[in-house]
Write a protein that holds these residues in place. Structure first.
Motif, mmCIF file in Angstrom:
data_model
loop_
_atom_site.group_PDB
_atom_site.id
_atom_site.type_symbol
_atom_site.label_atom_id
_atom_site.label_comp_id
_atom_site.label_asym_id
_atom_site.label_seq_id
_atom_site.Cartn_x
_atom_site.Cartn_y
_atom_site.Cartn_z
ATOM 1 N N ALA A 148 -29.484 14.548 -6.443
ATOM 2 C CA ALA A 148 -30.449 15.160 -5.479
ATOM 3 C C ALA A 148 -31.568 14.440 -5.098
ATOM 4 O O ALA A 148 -31.905 14.316 -3.867
ATOM 5 C CB ALA A 148 -31.003 16.610 -6.066
ATOM 6 N N GLU A 149 -32.092 13.487 -6.327
ATOM 7 C CA GLU A 149 -33.312 12.359 -5.650
ATOM 8 C C GLU A 149 -33.147 11.033 -5.187
ATOM 9 O O GLU A 149 -33.369 10.717 -3.904
ATOM 10 C CB GLU A 149 -34.248 12.211 -6.990
ATOM 11 N N VAL A 150 -31.351 10.479 -5.290
ATOM 12 C CA VAL A 150 -30.999 9.664 -4.923
ATOM 13 C C VAL A 150 -30.602 9.967 -2.955
ATOM 14 O O VAL A 150 -31.423 9.412 -2.278
ATOM 15 C CB VAL A 150 -30.057 8.944 -5.251
ATOM 16 N N GLY A 151 -30.220 11.617 -3.145
ATOM 17 C CA GLY A 151 -30.076 12.355 -2.222
ATOM 18 C C GLY A 151 -31.325 12.458 -1.224
ATOM 19 O O GLY A 151 -31.408 11.991 0.265
ATOM 20 N N ARG A 152 -32.633 12.461 -1.658
ATOM 21 C CA ARG A 152 -33.804 12.753 -0.859
ATOM 22 C C ARG A 152 -34.253 11.246 -0.408
ATOM 23 O O ARG A 152 -34.760 11.382 0.942
ATOM 24 C CB ARG A 152 -33.920 13.898 -1.538
ATOM 25 N N ILE A 153 -34.155 10.730 -1.136
ATOM 26 C CA ILE A 153 -34.382 9.729 -0.467
ATOM 27 C C ILE A 153 -33.868 8.504 0.493
ATOM 28 O O ILE A 153 -34.601 8.258 1.925
ATOM 29 C CB ILE A 153 -34.744 8.180 -1.813
ATOM 30 N N CYS A 154 -33.000 8.636 0.006
ATOM 31 C CA CYS A 154 -31.504 8.116 0.977
ATOM 32 C C CYS A 154 -31.846 9.110 2.484
ATOM 33 O O CYS A 154 -32.030 8.662 4.328
ATOM 34 C CB CYS A 154 -30.523 8.209 0.823
ATOM 35 N N GLY A 155 -32.136 10.574 1.998
ATOM 36 C CA GLY A 155 -32.428 11.223 3.516
ATOM 37 C C GLY A 155 -32.958 10.707 4.715
ATOM 38 O O GLY A 155 -33.526 11.173 5.806
ATOM 39 N N THR A 156 -34.527 10.548 3.899
ATOM 40 C CA THR A 156 -35.875 10.494 4.039
ATOM 41 C C THR A 156 -36.695 9.141 4.025
ATOM 42 O O THR A 156 -37.017 9.059 5.489
ATOM 43 C CB THR A 156 -36.898 10.940 3.540
ATOM 44 N N ALA A 192 -20.982 11.975 -13.780
ATOM 45 C CA ALA A 192 -21.827 12.875 -12.925
ATOM 46 C C ALA A 192 -21.980 14.188 -13.777
ATOM 47 O O ALA A 192 -20.367 14.837 -13.733
ATOM 48 C CB ALA A 192 -21.358 12.088 -11.011
ATOM 49 N N VAL A 193 -22.624 14.528 -14.321
ATOM 50 C CA VAL A 193 -22.690 15.961 -14.460
ATOM 51 C C VAL A 193 -22.649 16.681 -13.152
ATOM 52 O O VAL A 193 -23.109 16.931 -12.517
ATOM 53 C CB VAL A 193 -24.055 16.105 -14.959
ATOM 54 N N PRO A 194 -21.599 17.473 -13.976
ATOM 55 C CA PRO A 194 -21.181 19.034 -12.407
ATOM 56 C C PRO A 194 -22.506 19.579 -12.012
ATOM 57 O O PRO A 194 -23.242 19.577 -13.947
ATOM 58 C CB PRO A 194 -20.237 19.585 -13.003
ATOM 59 N N ARG A 195 -22.557 20.195 -11.434
ATOM 60 C CA ARG A 195 -24.352 20.938 -11.112
ATOM 61 C C ARG A 195 -23.920 22.073 -11.662
ATOM 62 O O ARG A 195 -25.241 22.212 -12.660
ATOM 63 C CB ARG A 195 -23.918 21.673 -9.656
ATOM 64 N N LYS A 196 -22.814 22.826 -12.023
ATOM 65 C CA LYS A 196 -23.077 24.267 -13.172
ATOM 66 C C LYS A 196 -21.936 24.360 -13.583
ATOM 67 O O LYS A 196 -21.223 24.142 -12.985
ATOM 68 C CB LYS A 196 -23.461 25.363 -12.145
ATOM 69 N N GLN A 197 -22.122 24.159 -14.876
ATOM 70 C CA GLN A 197 -20.920 24.387 -15.804
ATOM 71 C C GLN A 197 -20.569 25.450 -16.212
ATOM 72 O O GLN A 197 -20.462 26.453 -17.265
ATOM 73 C CB GLN A 197 -20.489 22.711 -16.913
ATOM 74 N N PHE A 198 -21.990 26.356 -16.346
ATOM 75 C CA PHE A 198 -22.376 27.556 -16.572
ATOM 76 C C PHE A 198 -22.998 28.329 -15.666
ATOM 77 O O PHE A 198 -23.266 27.785 -14.434
ATOM 78 C CB PHE A 198 -23.321 27.436 -17.576
ATOM 79 N N GLN A 244 -28.262 3.549 -18.192
ATOM 80 C CA GLN A 244 -28.860 3.266 -19.700
ATOM 81 C C GLN A 244 -27.723 4.696 -20.570
ATOM 82 O O GLN A 244 -27.849 4.668 -21.265
ATOM 83 C CB GLN A 244 -29.806 3.937 -19.731
ATOM 84 N N ASP A 245 -28.089 5.868 -19.725
ATOM 85 C CA ASP A 245 -27.867 6.842 -20.410
ATOM 86 C C ASP A 245 -26.240 7.356 -19.768
ATOM 87 O O ASP A 245 -25.428 7.957 -21.381
ATOM 88 C CB ASP A 245 -28.162 8.342 -19.657
ATOM 89 N N GLY A 246 -25.838 6.827 -18.876
ATOM 90 C CA GLY A 246 -24.198 6.334 -19.401
ATOM 91 C C GLY A 246 -23.932 8.191 -17.737
ATOM 92 O O GLY A 246 -22.400 8.539 -18.342
ATOM 93 N N TYR A 247 -24.513 8.634 -17.694
ATOM 94 C CA TYR A 247 -24.317 10.089 -17.114
ATOM 95 C C TYR A 247 -25.422 10.731 -16.273
ATOM 96 O O TYR A 247 -26.624 9.530 -15.450
ATOM 97 C CB TYR A 247 -24.654 11.466 -17.656
ATOM 98 N N LEU A 248 -25.296 11.114 -14.487
ATOM 99 C CA LEU A 248 -25.855 11.014 -13.519
ATOM 100 C C LEU A 248 -26.167 12.586 -13.669
ATOM 101 O O LEU A 248 -25.509 12.819 -13.061
ATOM 102 C CB LEU A 248 -25.678 10.482 -12.170
ATOM 103 N N THR A 249 -27.537 13.409 -13.797
ATOM 104 C CA THR A 249 -28.078 14.287 -13.668
ATOM 105 C C THR A 249 -27.369 14.789 -12.353
ATOM 106 O O THR A 249 -28.471 13.778 -11.364
ATOM 107 C CB THR A 249 -28.991 14.703 -14.558
ATOM 108 N N PRO A 250 -27.668 16.368 -12.062
ATOM 109 C CA PRO A 250 -27.508 17.134 -10.742
ATOM 110 C C PRO A 250 -28.683 16.947 -9.887
ATOM 111 O O PRO A 250 -29.388 16.594 -8.915
ATOM 112 C CB PRO A 250 -27.865 18.400 -10.730
ATOM 113 N N SER A 251 -30.122 16.541 -10.734
ATOM 114 C CA SER A 251 -31.456 16.321 -10.050
ATOM 115 C C SER A 251 -31.389 14.978 -9.728
ATOM 116 O O SER A 251 -32.470 14.139 -8.727
ATOM 117 C CB SER A 251 -32.276 16.466 -11.237
ATOM 118 N N MET A 252 -30.882 13.746 -10.398
ATOM 119 C CA MET A 252 -30.984 12.517 -10.692
ATOM 120 C C MET A 252 -29.689 12.358 -9.290
ATOM 121 O O MET A 252 -30.458 10.967 -8.407
ATOM 122 C CB MET A 252 -30.546 11.823 -11.930
#
Length: 182
Positions: free
Chosen positions: A22-30, A56-62, A12-20
């Motif tokens: 991370a949450e997908v990774g956490r779900i897949c990992g556990t 995918a939005v980079p983790r840190k652009q700043f 819907q948004d057109g981007y995947l945030t670092p927190s999103m």
């Protein structure tokens, strides 16, 4: 938030945030096993990432230069205390306390970061040292309540070197490149 809702939000948004991410990774990992719907959602997300439909939005652009400066000062102080006593200190707790009481110094370029570092050393070094010392004093005086609390990103790094290395990787990505200390 489940995988399906994360993928739906990303589409819907057109981007995947670092927190999103991370949450997908956490779900897949556990998760012991993902459902067919979750696999399909992940496949849809992967396709959208490959085609550019989702970015995918980079983790840190700043960076917050203050984090580097506080960590450096906190590491020095904690190392001195731990060498001369049996006390074990959490650099992350100390840095967070100090950072919450100091102004952020964000930069998006290396030149900007160098400017912020120089400015902080000239104008804020004393304040940084005072806040780190206050953080250490507060840490040492804290009561032992909520022993079950868990770190944001629990890592099984019990020794100080691994803990510091992990913090530096998170807060100052280029800090250890030329060092063989850890």
């Amino acid at each position: 938030m489940g995988i399906n809702s994360i993928v739906e939000q990303a589409m819907q948004d057109g981007y995947l945030t670092p927190s999103m991410e991370a949450e997908v990774g956490r779900i897949c990992g556990t998760a012991a096993e993902l459902s067919v719907e979750e696999y399909l959602a992940l496949d849809q997300l992967m396709g959208a990432l490959l085609t550019g439909e989702v970015v995918a939005v980079p983790r840190k652009q700043f960076i917050n230069v203050m984090e580097e400066l506080v960590l450096s000062d906190a590491i020095t102080c904690v190392a001195e205390i731990e060498q001369t006593s049996d006390t074990s200190l959490d650099v992350g707790d100390i840095a967070a306390y100090a950072l919450n009481r100091l102004p952020p110094l964000y930069a998006t370029t290396e030149e900007g970061a160098n400017y912020q570092r120089q400015r902080a050393r000239q104008e804020l070094q004393t304040l940084i040292q005072e806040q780190v010392k206050e953080a250490i004093n507060r840490y040492l005086d804290r009561p032992e309540f909520f022993p079950e609390r868990q770190a944001i990103n629990p890592k099984n790094n019990s020794n100080m070197a691994n803990q510091l290395s992990s913090l530096l990787k998170d807060y100052a990505p280029g800090y250890e490149k030329d060092s063989n200390f850890f």
